[in-house]
Design a protein around this motif. Structure first.
Motif, PDB file in Angstrom:
ATOM      1  N   GLY A 691      -2.020   5.249  -3.962  1.00 15.24           N
ATOM      2  CA  GLY A 691      -2.834   5.512  -2.787  1.00 15.24           C
ATOM      3  C   GLY A 691      -2.823   6.971  -2.391  1.00 15.24           C
ATOM      4  N   VAL A 692      -3.705   7.314  -1.473  1.00 12.29           N
ATOM      5  CA  VAL A 692      -3.847   8.702  -1.037  1.00 12.29           C
ATOM      6  C   VAL A 692      -3.814   8.821   0.482  1.00 12.29           C
ATOM      7  CG1 VAL A 692      -5.429  10.666  -0.956  1.00 12.29           C
ATOM      8  CG2 VAL A 692      -5.088   9.431  -3.116  1.00 12.29           C
ATOM      9  N   GLY A 693      -4.460   7.914   1.198  1.00  9.79           N
ATOM     10  CA  GLY A 693      -4.677   8.102   2.628  1.00  9.79           C
ATOM     11  C   GLY A 693      -3.438   8.060   3.496  1.00  9.79           C
ATOM     12  N   GLU A 694      -2.379   7.404   3.036  1.00  7.09           N
ATOM     13  CA  GLU A 694      -1.209   7.216   3.890  1.00  7.09           C
ATOM     14  C   GLU A 694       0.075   7.897   3.432  1.00  7.09           C
ATOM     15  OE1 GLU A 694      -1.346   3.028   5.929  1.00  7.09           O
ATOM     16  OE2 GLU A 694      -2.257   2.868   3.953  1.00  7.09           O
ATOM     17  N   PRO A 695       0.370   7.978   2.150  1.00  9.23           N
ATOM     18  CA  PRO A 695       1.710   8.445   1.758  1.00  9.23           C
ATOM     19  C   PRO A 695       2.098   9.802   2.329  1.00  9.23           C
ATOM     20  CG  PRO A 695       0.518   7.593  -0.147  1.00  9.23           C
ATOM     21  CD  PRO A 695      -0.453   7.622   0.977  1.00  9.23           C
ATOM     22  N   THR A 696       1.156  10.757   2.350  1.00 11.89           N
ATOM     23  CA  THR A 696       1.520  12.118   2.722  1.00 11.89           C
ATOM     24  C   THR A 696       1.926  12.242   4.183  1.00 11.89           C
ATOM     25  OG1 THR A 696      -0.223  12.735   1.167  1.00 11.89           O
ATOM     26  CG2 THR A 696       0.841  14.513   2.364  1.00 11.89           C
ATOM     27  N   ILE A 697       1.451  11.315   5.039  1.00 11.38           N
ATOM     28  CA  ILE A 697       1.853  11.358   6.449  1.00 11.38           C
ATOM     29  C   ILE A 697       3.375  11.364   6.567  1.00 11.38           C
ATOM     30  CG2 ILE A 697       1.831  10.092   8.632  1.00 11.38           C
ATOM     31  CD1 ILE A 697      -0.825   8.970   7.880  1.00 11.38           C
ATOM     32  N   ALA A 698       4.011  10.582   5.700  1.00  4.19           N
ATOM     33  CA  ALA A 698       5.445  10.347   5.849  1.00  4.19           C
ATOM     34  C   ALA A 698       6.284  11.599   5.659  1.00  4.19           C
ATOM     35  CB  ALA A 698       5.896   9.260   4.874  1.00  4.19           C
ATOM     36  N   VAL A 699       5.814  12.570   4.881  1.00  2.87           N
ATOM     37  CA  VAL A 699       6.630  13.762   4.634  1.00  2.87           C
ATOM     38  C   VAL A 699       6.352  14.880   5.629  1.00  2.87           C
ATOM     39  CG1 VAL A 699       7.028  13.292   2.191  1.00  2.87           C
ATOM     40  CG2 VAL A 699       4.975  14.548   2.872  1.00  2.87           C
TER      41      VAL A 699
END
Length: 729
Positions: A691-699
């Motif tokens: 996926g793309v839309g959500e993972p990066t939020i976490a970092v």
């Protein structure tokens, strides 16, 4: 305003089946015949139409809410179809049509960054099957072998003679051919449309104002409704006086909705809201009227020390090792972190337009899951799903709020039942939207680790105490007290959200503590706080071991090459190990979630008065494949807008049983001058679809928090940052 005319199921089927109107292609996938016979659960079938003028209409089951899935999925179909991208358009099939065709389009749910990663295979096969049928039709017309014919740019060419036929000319004949069952897909290295930064298909309509959102919708004879629900979750309506409201101009009716809400129906929404605001409503606030943020926090603190907890990840005997105390020459390090309730705060408040008759119910609404909206409409209308229909509109923000729970749809249908045959649009006020969300779950986490004399981690125990989304929304999915979603990013190595470090002794467990504030799937879900907890504590361990945070992580990542690759990519791009600009400090974070590997390096300064400035974030992602690089970069940037807003300001507090933040004056968003420069590093390694839309939020948050410590010497162990004095220690 643009009027949307509903397409009847009969009309849709008649149009789809008319060969003279063009080519309607069924995207065959394995076991399709068995599914049609009902011998196994139905799988997804997607559909595309080729019109006589070569226009290609690609039907997309997933929802578009700004993330770009509409364009990305169309790219995948068009790639295999070998059509002219300039003539591609899209449309949504409806959940009612899906039901009538034995779920031909399969899952309508759009969340968990699944829009492309769970659709790519069958939509690509659909495009490839369509291309094969068009080529077969041309070969039969020319009486030539199929092997002598090729397709490109919506044209089939007979190579030996140079003859050509357009897709639109072949549509009728191709539509009568059997659907191929043996469909080969292109190697991504041969992509010409997919994998490229093509322009989004929905941009022009948004720029010109042509795009109709739910709040814009106008239907003939439509009335409007405003609603107020009891501000304390679980409370009820005790009494209300409708007489004064009924005397207001334009008011048609005052109705109680369920046992906890009151609505006013009027000719305009403002008149409905004004009458509602002037109405005296007495609430029975129920048993939760005295709950506060403090009482909830105390409940969670108790869970941190509870003897019973559900295990999510276990290696070795962490508790036994920790009970022995610090190893010779080593340390025991412990820290407790916390994460607050947060609101989705979509720009477009919840809304739906419903029209009810004793025979049929129709709903127009922005939704992340058309099938769930159909189920809600059926339940509220008292009609079977086959006698209901939902027309999906683009979403003015979703972030999970418009996915699993469709409370506003139930309300809209209940209100419309009071005005049979008349479409009624229910639009929540901003205050109603903020006070009756489905909030990011509140949790605390206590972490204890043993470091040996070399600074190596010998044991780690993570105890999470707090809310379970699954228990609140899908309680039937709790097994033996375990909510697997709680452990996002902390699971054993595997295909979904696995932890990126190896420890000889590890225990991660969860003491479920559910306050009365309803939880929801908030963009990034539990990966958000779990990454903060682990990545900030890893930094604490690196400090205790007197080691560089990057080198400390690298050693723990020996068996996790994909995690390590994205981390090293951001470190190299950011210049880790080289001097930062004067007054600027760096922090790292990495995780794996929603099928993708991500990392970030934040560059932060903190002024003498404690004001934080995030100057730059370098972000790396490996989602396996990238369908549209520009959209992926936009999603990364958008992730940081959302993630940093949450880190800086995002907090919903509870007093007297109710949420205190009612609008953007008390629940602020990050301003444009606070947005850092974002540099994206895309390193798709192939072989999987993430996926793309959500993972990066976490970092976003942990990278910033680790940089703040580097700048100030202060550990921030709870969010938001607005609550902390960040002047240098």
């Amino acid at each position: 305003m643009t009027e949307l005319k509903p397409l009847s199921r009969r009309g849709f089927l008649a149009t789809a089946g008319a060969a003279t109107a063009g080519l309607t292609l069924g995207f065959h996938i394995p076991f399709g015949e068995a599914q049609a016979q009902g011998s196994i659960p139905p799988e997804i079938n997607a559909w595309v139409v080729v019109k006589p003028d070569d226009t290609v209409v690609i039907r997309i089951a997933r929802s578009e809410m700004g993330q770009g899935s509409l364009t990305g999925l169309a790219q995948l179909v068009a790639e295999e179809l070998e059509c002219n991208w300039a003539k591609v358009t899209t449309e949504y099939p409806t959940p009612g049509q899906n039901l009538a065709r034995n779920r031909a389009w399969g899952n309508f749910s759009t969340g968990g960054s699944r829009g492309i990663r769970e659709s790519h295979d069958y939509v690509r096969k659909g495009g490839a099957a369509a291309r094969m049928m068009l080529v077969q039709a041309a070969a039969e017309q020319w009486k030539a072998p199929v092997t002598e014919c090729t397709a490109a740019n919506s044209v089939v060419t007979h190579r030996p003679s140079g003859r050509t036929l357009r897709y639109g000319q072949l549509a009728d004949a191709a539509g009568k051919l059997p659907v191929p069952t043996d469909v080969a897909l292109k190697d991504p290295k041969d992509w010409k449309i997919a994998g490229k930064s093509v322009k989004r298909l929905d941009t022009v309509d948004k720029l010109t104002g042509k795009q109709v959102y739910g709040a814009d919708l106008q239907l003939p004879g439509m009335l409007n409704a405003a609603i107020k629900d009891c501000p304390v979750f679980g409370g009820k309506v005790k009494s209300f006086d409708a007489a004064a409201a009924m005397k207001k101009p334009g008011v048609k009716k005052v109705v109680q909705v369920g046992d906890s809400a009151v609505a006013v129906i009027a000719d305009t929404w403002w008149r409905a809201k004004s009458a509602l605001d002037d109405m005296a409503i007495v609430w029975d606030e129920g048993q939760h009227a005295n709950v506060s943020s403090e009482s909830i926090a105390a409940m969670l603190r108790e869970g941190l020390e509870a003897k019973e907890a559900a295990v999510g990840n276990k290696v070795g005997e962490a508790l036994t090792v920790l009970a022995q105390g610090a190893p010779a020459g080593g340390h025991i390090v412990s820290a407790t972190y916390g994460y607050p309730f947060q609101n989705h705060a979509t720009m477009e408040p919840m809304n739906a337009t419903a029209k009810w008759t004793p025979d049929f119910c129709e709903v127009w609404t922005p939704t992340q899951n058309g099938e769930a909206a159909l189920a809600a409409a059926s339940e509220a209308s008292g009609l079977p799903p086959a006698k209901c229909e939902v027309y999906k509109l683009h979403l003015g923000g979703g972030f999970g709020r418009r996915g699993a729970v469709h409370d506003w749809v139930r309300q809209a249908v209940a209100i419309a039942k009071e005005m049979p045959g008349v479409p009624v649009k229910l639009l929540w006020s901003r205050e109603e939207d903020m006070l009756h969300g489905r909030y990011h779950p509140v949790t605390q986490c206590k972490m204890t680790a043993a470091l040996d004399a070399n600074g190596d981690v010998q044991a780690l125990h993570m105890r999470i105490s707090g809310q379970s989304i699954v228990a609140g929304i899908f309680p039937q999915n709790i097994r033996n007290g375990v909510d697997p979603v709680v452990f996002q990013g902390l699971n054993p190595p595997g295909p979904e959200a696995s932890i990126g470090y190896s420890f000889p002794n590890l225990l991660i467990d969860h003491a479920m503590r559910n306050p009365h504030v309803p939880p929801g799937f908030w963009r990034g879900v539990n990966l958000n706080q779990n990454t903060i907890y682990l990545e900030c504590f890893i930094d604490e361990l690196a400090k205790a071991a007197n080691k560089d945070p990057l080198e400390f992580r690298r050693k723990l990542m020996a068996n996790h090459p994909k995690h390590r690759a994205v981390l090293e990519a951001v470190a190299e791009k950011a210049g880790w190990g080289k001097p930062a600009p004067a007054g600027v400090f760096r922090g790292l974070a990495q995780c794996m979630g929603f099928g993708a590997y991500v990392a970030a390096c934040a560059e932060v300064s903190v002024s003498k008065d404690g004001k934080v400035k995030v100057h730059r974030i370098v972000a790396s992602t490996d989602p396996g494949h990238v369908v549209n690089p520009q959209q992926v970069e936009a999603q990364i940037e958008g992730s940081f807008v959302y993630g940093l807003t949450a880190a800086l300001y995002g907090e919903c507090t509870v007093a007297k049983g109710r949420i205190e933040q009612e609008n953007f004056d008390t629940y602020p968003m990050m301003r444009i001058d606070e947005m850092p420069k974002v540099e994206s590093v895309l390193i798709p390694s192939g072989g999987f679809w993430g996926g793309v839309g959500e993972p990066t939020i976490a970092v976003a948050a942990p990278a910033v928090l680790n940089a703040i410590f580097a700048a100030t010497g202060k550990r921030v162990r709870s969010l938001p940052l607005k609550n902390h004095d960040l002047k240098s220690a």
